[in-house]
Design a protein around this motif. Structure first.
Motif, PDB file in Angstrom:
ATOM      1  N   MET A   1     -97.942  -8.249 -32.052  1.00 26.03           N
ATOM      2  CA  MET A   1     -98.778  -7.818 -32.145  1.00 26.03           C
ATOM      3  C   MET A   1    -100.224  -8.976 -31.804  1.00 26.03           C
ATOM      4  N   ALA A   2    -101.449  -9.153 -30.984  1.00 20.23           N
ATOM      5  CA  ALA A   2    -102.559  -9.929 -30.845  1.00 20.23           C
ATOM      6  C   ALA A   2    -103.979  -9.300 -30.550  1.00 20.23           C
ATOM      7  N   VAL A   3    -104.303 -10.138 -30.480  1.00 19.99           N
ATOM      8  CA  VAL A   3    -105.949  -9.522 -30.412  1.00 19.99           C
ATOM      9  C   VAL A   3    -106.028 -10.191 -29.144  1.00 19.99           C
ATOM     10  N   ARG A   4    -105.972  -9.278 -28.356  1.00 17.43           N
ATOM     11  CA  ARG A   4    -106.936  -9.695 -26.390  1.00 17.43           C
ATOM     12  C   ARG A   4    -107.939 -10.258 -26.588  1.00 17.43           C
ATOM     13  N   VAL A   5    -108.476 -10.910 -26.232  1.00 22.58           N
ATOM     14  CA  VAL A   5    -110.164 -11.018 -25.818  1.00 22.58           C
ATOM     15  C   VAL A   5    -110.408 -10.803 -24.124  1.00 22.58           C
ATOM     16  N   THR A   6    -111.197  -9.881 -23.512  1.00 23.34           N
ATOM     17  CA  THR A   6    -111.163  -9.135 -22.441  1.00 23.34           C
ATOM     18  C   THR A   6    -112.955  -9.715 -22.317  1.00 23.34           C
ATOM     19  N   LEU A   7    -113.217 -10.989 -22.618  1.00 22.77           N
ATOM     20  CA  LEU A   7    -114.462 -11.606 -22.604  1.00 22.77           C
ATOM     21  C   LEU A   7    -114.673 -11.304 -20.504  1.00 22.77           C
ATOM     22  N   ASP A   8    -113.794 -11.858 -19.684  1.00 17.87           N
ATOM     23  CA  ASP A   8    -114.094 -12.031 -18.327  1.00 17.87           C
ATOM     24  C   ASP A   8    -114.143 -10.714 -17.472  1.00 17.87           C
ATOM     25  N   ALA A   9    -113.728  -9.744 -17.683  1.00 16.35           N
ATOM     26  CA  ALA A   9    -114.178  -8.691 -17.850  1.00 16.35           C
ATOM     27  C   ALA A   9    -115.358  -8.503 -17.411  1.00 16.35           C
ATOM     28  N   ILE A  10    -116.385  -8.454 -19.113  1.00 15.14           N
ATOM     29  CA  ILE A  10    -117.149  -8.070 -19.262  1.00 15.14           C
ATOM     30  C   ILE A  10    -118.418  -8.858 -18.876  1.00 15.14           C
ATOM     31  N   LEU A  11    -117.871  -9.917 -18.622  1.00 16.22           N
ATOM     32  CA  LEU A  11    -118.086 -11.010 -17.871  1.00 16.22           C
ATOM     33  C   LEU A  11    -119.224 -11.141 -16.662  1.00 16.22           C
ATOM     34  N   HIS A  12    -117.268 -10.410 -15.313  1.00 17.36           N
ATOM     35  CA  HIS A  12    -117.771  -9.534 -14.073  1.00 17.36           C
ATOM     36  C   HIS A  12    -118.588  -8.630 -14.387  1.00 17.36           C
ATOM     37  N   ASP A  13    -118.804  -7.733 -15.048  1.00 21.65           N
ATOM     38  CA  ASP A  13    -118.594  -6.374 -14.798  1.00 21.65           C
ATOM     39  C   ASP A  13    -121.001  -6.551 -15.050  1.00 21.65           C
ATOM     40  N   ARG A  14    -121.205  -7.925 -16.068  1.00 20.28           N
ATOM     41  CA  ARG A  14    -121.970  -8.081 -15.876  1.00 20.28           C
ATOM     42  C   ARG A  14    -123.197  -8.615 -15.127  1.00 20.28           C
ATOM     43  N   ARG A  15    -122.040  -9.810 -14.285  1.00 19.36           N
ATOM     44  CA  ARG A  15    -122.082 -10.763 -13.152  1.00 19.36           C
ATOM     45  C   ARG A  15    -123.275 -11.709 -13.647  1.00 19.36           C
ATOM     46  N   ASP A  61    -115.488  -3.773 -26.914  1.00 24.30           N
ATOM     47  CA  ASP A  61    -115.441  -4.357 -25.723  1.00 24.30           C
ATOM     48  C   ASP A  61    -114.531  -5.583 -25.197  1.00 24.30           C
ATOM     49  N   ILE A  62    -115.139  -6.654 -26.070  1.00 24.15           N
ATOM     50  CA  ILE A  62    -114.511  -8.091 -25.633  1.00 24.15           C
ATOM     51  C   ILE A  62    -113.020  -7.974 -26.247  1.00 24.15           C
ATOM     52  N   LEU A  63    -112.871  -6.948 -27.795  1.00 27.21           N
ATOM     53  CA  LEU A  63    -111.512  -8.041 -28.526  1.00 27.21           C
ATOM     54  C   LEU A  63    -111.044  -6.318 -28.578  1.00 27.21           C
ATOM     55  N   SER A  64    -109.517  -6.489 -28.494  1.00 25.97           N
ATOM     56  CA  SER A  64    -108.791  -5.664 -28.323  1.00 25.97           C
ATOM     57  C   SER A  64    -107.685  -5.537 -29.396  1.00 25.97           C
ATOM     58  N   PHE A  65    -106.626  -5.129 -29.931  1.00 24.41           N
ATOM     59  CA  PHE A  65    -105.241  -5.282 -30.415  1.00 24.41           C
ATOM     60  C   PHE A  65    -104.326  -4.817 -29.549  1.00 24.41           C
ATOM     61  N   GLU A  66    -102.780  -5.312 -29.390  1.00 23.03           N
ATOM     62  CA  GLU A  66    -101.521  -4.735 -28.522  1.00 23.03           C
ATOM     63  C   GLU A  66    -100.563  -5.050 -29.725  1.00 23.03           C
ATOM     64  N   GLU A  67    -100.046  -4.127 -30.461  1.00 19.56           N
ATOM     65  CA  GLU A  67     -98.692  -4.129 -30.574  1.00 19.56           C
ATOM     66  C   GLU A  67     -98.018  -4.960 -29.236  1.00 19.56           C
ATOM     67  N   GLY A  68     -97.053  -5.855 -29.758  1.00 19.39           N
ATOM     68  CA  GLY A  68     -95.314  -5.627 -29.192  1.00 19.39           C
ATOM     69  C   GLY A  68     -95.719  -6.937 -28.797  1.00 19.39           C
ATOM     70  N   GLU A  69     -97.054  -7.553 -28.565  1.00 13.76           N
ATOM     71  CA  GLU A  69     -97.294  -9.036 -28.015  1.00 13.76           C
ATOM     72  C   GLU A  69     -97.714 -10.402 -29.123  1.00 13.76           C
ATOM     73  N   ASP A  70     -97.439 -11.684 -28.513  1.00 14.93           N
ATOM     74  CA  ASP A  70     -96.474 -12.418 -28.986  1.00 14.93           C
ATOM     75  C   ASP A  70     -97.704 -12.423 -30.462  1.00 14.93           C
ATOM     76  N   ASP A  71     -97.544 -13.572 -31.695  1.00 16.35           N
ATOM     77  CA  ASP A  71     -98.167 -13.581 -32.209  1.00 16.35           C
ATOM     78  C   ASP A  71     -98.217 -14.594 -32.805  1.00 16.35           C
ATOM     79  N   ASP A  72     -99.691 -15.406 -32.860  1.00 19.76           N
ATOM     80  CA  ASP A  72     -99.233 -17.388 -33.249  1.00 19.76           C
ATOM     81  C   ASP A  72    -100.058 -16.766 -34.374  1.00 19.76           C
TER      82      ASP A  72
END
Length: 74
Positions: A1-15, A61-72
């Motif tokens: 389980m891991a929390v993913r950060v999708t800030l890159d995609a949001i920044l790209h969308d907002r230019r 929109d920035i943070l998402s939780f994904e099960e099955g991912e490695d967890d630190d």
């Protein structure tokens, strides 16, 4: 389980660059980069609030939780 950060995609969308967001949020570019790459262990609510305000988005929109991912988490 891991929390993913999708800030890159949001920044790209907002230019918007990471540097521009860092200036608007008043956070160092290095710390914002650590968050963007998913290497941050924590984020203050005040920082998350400022990022969402500047990007016009919700925390989910920035943070998402994904099960099955490695967890630190120890």
């Amino acid at each position: 389980m891991a929390v993913r950060v999708t800030l890159d995609a949001i920044l790209h969308d907002r230019r918007m660059t990471l540097t521009e967001l860092a200036e608007r949020v008043d956070i160092t570019l290095a710390n914002l980069s650590i968050l963007k790459t998913g290497k941050a262990k924590a984020i203050r609510f005040s920082t998350l609030n400022a990022i969402c305000r500047e990007l016009g988005c919700q925390p989910g929109d920035i943070l998402s939780f994904e099960e099955g991912e490695d967890d630190d988490v120890e």
